[in-house]
Scaffold this motif. Structure first.
Motif, short mmCIF file in Angstrom:
data_model
loop_
_atom_site.label_atom_id
_atom_site.label_comp_id
_atom_site.label_asym_id
_atom_site.label_seq_id
_atom_site.Cartn_x
_atom_site.Cartn_y
_atom_site.Cartn_z
N SER A 410 0.82 -1.21 0.00
CA SER A 410 0.00 0.00 0.00
C SER A 410 0.85 1.26 0.00
O SER A 410 0.35 2.36 -0.28
N GLY A 411 2.14 1.11 0.33
CA GLY A 411 3.01 2.27 0.43
C GLY A 411 2.84 3.06 1.71
O GLY A 411 3.41 4.15 1.85
N GLU A 412 2.07 2.52 2.65
CA GLU A 412 1.83 3.24 3.90
C GLU A 412 3.00 3.08 4.86
O GLU A 412 3.67 2.04 4.89
N ARG A 413 3.24 4.13 5.66
CA ARG A 413 4.17 4.02 6.78
C ARG A 413 3.34 3.67 8.01
O ARG A 413 2.46 4.42 8.41
N THR A 414 3.59 2.52 8.58
CA THR A 414 2.84 2.06 9.74
C THR A 414 3.80 1.73 10.87
O THR A 414 5.03 1.73 10.69
N GLU A 415 3.24 1.43 12.02
CA GLU A 415 4.06 1.00 13.14
C GLU A 415 4.91 -0.20 12.77
O GLU A 415 6.06 -0.34 13.18
N ARG A 416 4.33 -1.07 11.93
CA ARG A 416 5.07 -2.27 11.51
C ARG A 416 6.21 -1.92 10.55
O ARG A 416 7.34 -2.41 10.71
N THR A 417 5.94 -1.12 9.54
CA THR A 417 6.96 -0.86 8.52
C THR A 417 8.11 -0.01 9.05
O THR A 417 9.19 0.02 8.45
N GLU A 418 7.91 0.68 10.18
CA GLU A 418 8.96 1.50 10.76
C GLU A 418 9.91 0.70 11.65
O GLU A 418 10.94 1.21 12.08
N LEU A 419 9.59 -0.54 11.91
CA LEU A 419 10.44 -1.37 12.75
C LEU A 419 11.78 -1.66 12.08
O LEU A 419 11.85 -1.93 10.88
N GLU A 420 12.85 -1.62 12.87
CA GLU A 420 14.16 -2.02 12.35
C GLU A 420 14.11 -3.47 11.87
O GLU A 420 14.72 -3.82 10.86
N MET A 421 13.37 -4.32 12.58
CA MET A 421 13.24 -5.71 12.17
C MET A 421 12.68 -5.82 10.75
O MET A 421 13.09 -6.69 9.97
N VAL A 422 11.73 -4.96 10.41
CA VAL A 422 11.11 -5.01 9.09
C VAL A 422 12.01 -4.36 8.04
O VAL A 422 12.07 -4.81 6.89
N ARG A 423 12.73 -3.32 8.43
CA ARG A 423 13.55 -2.59 7.45
C ARG A 423 14.91 -3.24 7.18
O ARG A 423 15.55 -2.92 6.19
N SER A 424 15.33 -4.17 8.03
CA SER A 424 16.65 -4.79 7.87
C SER A 424 16.54 -6.19 7.27
O SER A 424 15.46 -6.77 7.22
#
Length: 472
Positions: A410-424
């Protein structure tokens, strides 16, 4: 080291076992839906009919009932890991608190909160869609079977308290054996609310029915064989047709990803399990287990075991079997040497169950990665998302991964997508033959640690330092 001889009780117990997953042998197993023939168009195509794909399709329709969602599955819904696992549905998104502390200490409290919310959402979905999967939120006990593990469990409880987790209870030997009685048990740590037991195949089949009820179009026996850009969308080839979609979510996990750059991050390893016949009232009384928690011991090569709705015991784990080249093949599902070993270990744990027989033996592939927990990403300018690498703890975490994939698409910035775990990302595994050799050395080193009071040798310490590991 010479191979230990089979004990008569273990050999006898395996004599009539069927080499098939117990959960999938259910007479109520639903018939497969027809394969895709011709072309389809949709807003979202989900590839893979295990938990990862099913949760993605379901949540996509819950978020937007008008969204056209298609799911394709190469064989049948739930036939792979989702129908073969032990049925431990854990809140942890990080493959346990210890792994989370080592990798994401600054956001572990958030990850634990999200994990509990995710498990709550699974329980709510099971109730809302009336999924008959024997869901029991019993918790799980980690068990010390060696003296050094007692101190490790106490330290684990202290670490949990530091991040605000109050659901863990330390059990001394007497307290533990009052819960489940084995002469090998020395202490335990009971996570009272963070794990549920369930029937894994029935969960998958229930999610399939829920998806169909919301209008998801499901095609089974339809492997996705190719992925390519098509204008502003994507095109996925299948044996008898194509699917044109605006977005694609990949839930193929242990199988080779359609995004080829993801493949070096995943190694398929094989895990195996035994299922006993139902226990009699006398046998149940001999071991206790009245609260029906999931159990696992604290060794590197660990066993996991649980009691089913009809009072059988599932006993699995210990060996981690990797084949050179990392293929996923049907002939790899069975490993008699592991079945023999597991049977010996079972009667060592529960000698009071002498004479009990096993009815089923089976195995299956796990999508392991070097950080032991899922990683996420996109491809094709954000039109394709993937979540993979659950390393044996995907029964619960795949629902969280589905939410992440949908957020990313969706291209949304959410609590989940901001996690280092998700971004790394984890470190990729090396190519063969280095991969095979490294896994072999790691396996040997883990065995040595188990027999030497938990002391890790230089190889394991080096693997820890660079972030490369191997677990199931």
């Amino acid at each position: 080291m010479a191979r230990a001889a089979m004990t008569p009780s273990a050999a006898h117990a395996l004599a009539d076992a069927e080499p098939t997953p117990f959960w999938l042998a259910d007479p109520d197993r639903p018939a497969a839906r027809p394969a895709l023939v011709g072309d389809e168009t949709c807003d979202l195509l989900v590839v893979g009919g295990g938990y990862s794909g099913l949760w993605t399709a379901l949540i996509a329709k819950e978020r937007d009932p008008e969204r056209e969602v298609v799911l394709v599955e190469g064989a049948e819904i739930g036939w792979a890991a989702s129908g073969r696992n032990g049925g431990f549905c854990a809140a942890s998104l990080t493959h346990g608190l210890g792994n989370g502390l080592a990798r994401w200490p600054n956001e572990l409290a958030t990850l634990e909160e999200l994990g509990i919310r995710n498990l709550d959402a699974i329980e709510e979905a099971v109730a809302r869609y009336d999924i008959d999967c024997a869901f029991e939120r019993t918790g799980e006990i980690d068990i010390a079977t060696e003296p050094h593990q007692i101190a490790e469990l106490r330290e684990f409880a202290e670490d949990a308290a530091k991040v605000g987790l109050d659901r863990h209870t330390f059990l001394d030997e007497d307290e533990l054996r009052a819960q489940v009685d084995s002469p090998t048990f020395r202490a335990g740590l009971w996570d009272r609310n963070g794990v549920a037991m369930l029937n894994p195949a029935r969960l998958a089949w229930g999610l399939k029915q829920a998806c169909l009820g919301l209008g998801v179009r499901i095609y089974e026996r339809t492997p996705a064989t190719g992925l390519a850009s098509d204008g502003t969308g994507m095109a996925v080839r299948t044996p008898y047709g194509r699917v044109f979609a605006r977005h694609v979510a990949l839930g193929t996990n242990a199988f080779p990803s359609l995004v080829k750059r993801v493949r070096p991050y995943i190694v398929p390893v094989y895990d195996h399990a035994l299922m006993t016949e139902p226990l009699s009232d006398e046998q149940l009384a001999a071991i206790g287990w009245k609260n029906r928690q999931g159990l696992s011991d604290s060794n590197n090569h660990f066993h996991y075991f649980r009691i089913t709705a009809d009072n059988r015991i599932l006993w699995g784990g210990y060996d981690i079997v990797y084949r050179y080249g990392g293929g996923v093949r049907a002939e790899y599902d069975h490993h008699p040497a592991t079945y023999e070993k597991l049977a010996r270990h079972f009667f060592r744990c529960f000698p009071q169950l002498e004479g009990l027989r096993f009815t089923h033996t089976w195995g299956g592939a796990i999508d392991t990665c070097s950080r032991f927990s899922a990683f996420f990403g996109t491809a094709h300018a954000g039109r394709v998302a993937y979540a993979t690498g659950y390393t044996g703890l995907g029964v619960g975490a795949t629902r969280f991964g589905a939410e992440v994939m949908l957020d990313l698409l969706s291209g949304e910035r959410t609590e989940r997508t901001e996690l280092e775990m998700v971004r790394s990302k984890p470190l990729p595994f090396p190519p063969e033959p280095l991969r095979w050799a490294g896994i072999g050395i790691t396996q040997w080193s883990m065995t040595q640690a188990d027999t030497r009071g938990g002391r890790r040798n230089l190889w394991l310490k080096a693997m820890d330092k660079v972030g490369l590991g191997f677990d199931s």
